[in-house]
Each structure stands twice: as C-alpha cells, then as structure tokens.
Design a protein around this motif. Structure first.
Motif, PDB file in Angstrom:
ATOM      1  N   PHE A 174      56.408  34.663  17.880  1.00 41.90           N
ATOM      2  CA  PHE A 174      55.575  35.127  16.937  1.00 41.90           C
ATOM      3  C   PHE A 174      55.973  34.705  15.520  1.00 41.90           C
ATOM      4  O   PHE A 174      57.217  34.795  15.360  1.00 41.90           O
ATOM      5  CB  PHE A 174      55.385  36.692  16.936  1.00 41.90           C
ATOM      6  N   ALA A 175      55.056  33.753  14.769  1.00 44.39           N
ATOM      7  CA  ALA A 175      55.463  33.352  13.588  1.00 44.39           C
ATOM      8  C   ALA A 175      54.490  34.011  12.574  1.00 44.39           C
ATOM      9  O   ALA A 175      53.393  34.105  12.816  1.00 44.39           O
ATOM     10  CB  ALA A 175      55.415  32.036  13.360  1.00 44.39           C
TER      11      ALA A 175
ATOM     12  N   GLU B   3      63.050  32.767   9.713  1.00 42.61           N
ATOM     13  CA  GLU B   3      62.338  33.010  10.842  1.00 42.61           C
ATOM     14  C   GLU B   3      62.068  31.764  11.689  1.00 42.61           C
ATOM     15  O   GLU B   3      62.104  31.650  12.827  1.00 42.61           O
ATOM     16  CB  GLU B   3      60.911  33.501  10.514  1.00 42.61           C
ATOM     17  N   LEU B   4      62.033  30.643  11.051  1.00 38.72           N
ATOM     18  CA  LEU B   4      61.618  29.420  11.635  1.00 38.72           C
ATOM     19  C   LEU B   4      62.712  28.908  12.097  1.00 38.72           C
ATOM     20  O   LEU B   4      62.921  28.321  13.303  1.00 38.72           O
ATOM     21  CB  LEU B   4      61.073  28.210  10.402  1.00 38.72           C
TER      22      LEU B   4
ATOM     23  N   ALA C   6      56.417  24.242  18.334  1.00 38.62           N
ATOM     24  CA  ALA C   6      56.095  24.665  17.116  1.00 38.62           C
ATOM     25  C   ALA C   6      54.743  24.949  17.119  1.00 38.62           C
ATOM     26  O   ALA C   6      54.105  25.758  16.706  1.00 38.62           O
ATOM     27  CB  ALA C   6      56.557  23.833  15.969  1.00 38.62           C
ATOM     28  N   GLU C   7      53.783  23.904  17.559  1.00 34.09           N
ATOM     29  CA  GLU C   7      52.371  23.803  17.839  1.00 34.09           C
ATOM     30  C   GLU C   7      51.796  25.079  18.691  1.00 34.09           C
ATOM     31  O   GLU C   7      51.040  25.665  18.416  1.00 34.09           O
ATOM     32  CB  GLU C   7      51.939  22.895  18.219  1.00 34.09           C
ATOM     33  N   ALA C   8      52.642  25.336  19.793  1.00 34.73           N
ATOM     34  CA  ALA C   8      52.428  26.240  20.718  1.00 34.73           C
ATOM     35  C   ALA C   8      52.261  27.714  20.187  1.00 34.73           C
ATOM     36  O   ALA C   8      51.646  28.688  20.263  1.00 34.73           O
ATOM     37  CB  ALA C   8      53.176  26.373  22.057  1.00 34.73           C
ATOM     38  N   ILE C   9      53.690  27.841  19.407  1.00 24.62           N
ATOM     39  CA  ILE C   9      54.196  29.140  18.543  1.00 24.62           C
ATOM     40  C   ILE C   9      52.846  29.335  17.602  1.00 24.62           C
ATOM     41  O   ILE C   9      52.447  30.555  17.631  1.00 24.62           O
ATOM     42  CB  ILE C   9      55.298  29.152  18.197  1.00 24.62           C
TER      43      ILE C   9
ATOM     44  N   ALA D  93      52.443  42.560  17.996  1.00 21.50           N
ATOM     45  CA  ALA D  93      53.234  41.349  18.312  1.00 21.50           C
ATOM     46  C   ALA D  93      54.620  41.476  17.418  1.00 21.50           C
ATOM     47  O   ALA D  93      55.739  41.213  18.318  1.00 21.50           O
ATOM     48  CB  ALA D  93      52.515  40.290  17.840  1.00 21.50           C
ATOM     49  N   LYS D  94      54.606  42.070  16.223  1.00 17.78           N
ATOM     50  CA  LYS D  94      55.882  42.558  15.578  1.00 17.78           C
ATOM     51  C   LYS D  94      56.734  43.389  16.483  1.00 17.78           C
ATOM     52  O   LYS D  94      57.915  43.249  16.218  1.00 17.78           O
ATOM     53  CB  LYS D  94      55.306  42.888  14.130  1.00 17.78           C
ATOM     54  N   GLN D  95      55.917  44.347  16.694  1.00 16.22           N
ATOM     55  CA  GLN D  95      56.967  45.394  17.368  1.00 16.22           C
ATOM     56  C   GLN D  95      57.484  44.911  18.677  1.00 16.22           C
ATOM     57  O   GLN D  95      58.644  45.136  19.066  1.00 16.22           O
ATOM     58  CB  GLN D  95      55.990  46.645  17.958  1.00 16.22           C
TER      59      GLN D  95
END
Length: 123
Positions: free
Chosen positions: A2-3, A45-46, A71-74, A92-94
């Motif tokens: 998750f980004a 993060e990246l 990267a595109e998928a994420i 998602a963050k959890q």
C-alpha cells in the motif's frame, strides 16, 4: 502493499523526470506541495516498498526507479483503496502495520540481524 497519496505523488514526480538528480523543492511541488517532513516520509515509504533507490552523487540525491511494473501495480491498488473510502484506507494501513510487525517479530525470533547472521554475542 500500500502506498499513501503522498508517496504516489512523489513517485509520479520522480517518474515524470525519469529519475536522476532532482531538486527536493521540485519533487515536493510535484507531490502536491508537501512539507519537507512529509517528503522524507514518502521517500522512505517508496524505498521500503522497493520502488526507488536513492544514491548520493556529489552530495545530491540521485533517484532511480527500480521496478516500474511493480510500482504501477502498487499504485493502482492504492488508488483503488483510496477510492473505496476512509474505512478501506484505515484497514489497509492497519494490515500494513501488522505485516511489518510480524516481519520484525520473525526476525527477532530467529535471533538474527538484518543480514541473517546470528549476533556476535551468540558465538
């Protein structure tokens, strides 16, 4: 994986310039006029996601895009999560936090350092 929105914007800015040595202010503007602290967090993060690598050349950061397909998928998955609403983002963050904690716990249970070697005191 998750980004966050800031990390997505930063990646898009680096991608726009094709990597290389890019001024921080330029990237901060590309990412939506984010602050220095948010820029550093998004950059970390990246790197943690394995999407960029940073090397210092003549004391200036040099950005390299590592895996554009990943990267595109994420980023597509992250955009879908943000589109689903705040509850999906929180979940998602959890999940990302729990996954990170599980990896750290596994490393400490194995009694190894990051390189996979046992600590020196164990010999």
């Amino acid at each position: 994986m998750f980004a966050t929105n800031h990390a997505q914007g930063l990646y898009r800015g680096i991608e726009k310039y094709g990597g290389g040595s890019i001024r921080e202010l330029t990237l901060r503007c590309e990412a939506g006029n984010i602050s220095h602290g948010t820029f550093i967090a998004a950059r970390q993060e990246l790197c943690a996601l394995g999407l960029i690598a940073i090397e210092r050349i003549a004391r200036k950061p040099h950005y390299e895009l590592i895996n554009p397909v990943l990267a595109e998928a994420i980023i597509a998955r992250s955009e879908a999560i943000y589109a689903a609403g705040p509850v999906a983002v929180w979940n998602a963050k959890q999940a990302a936090k729990e996954s990170r904690l599980a990896r750290e716990l596994t490393k400490s249970d194995n009694d190894t350092d990051k390189s996979g070697n046992p600590p020196e005191s164990a010999s």
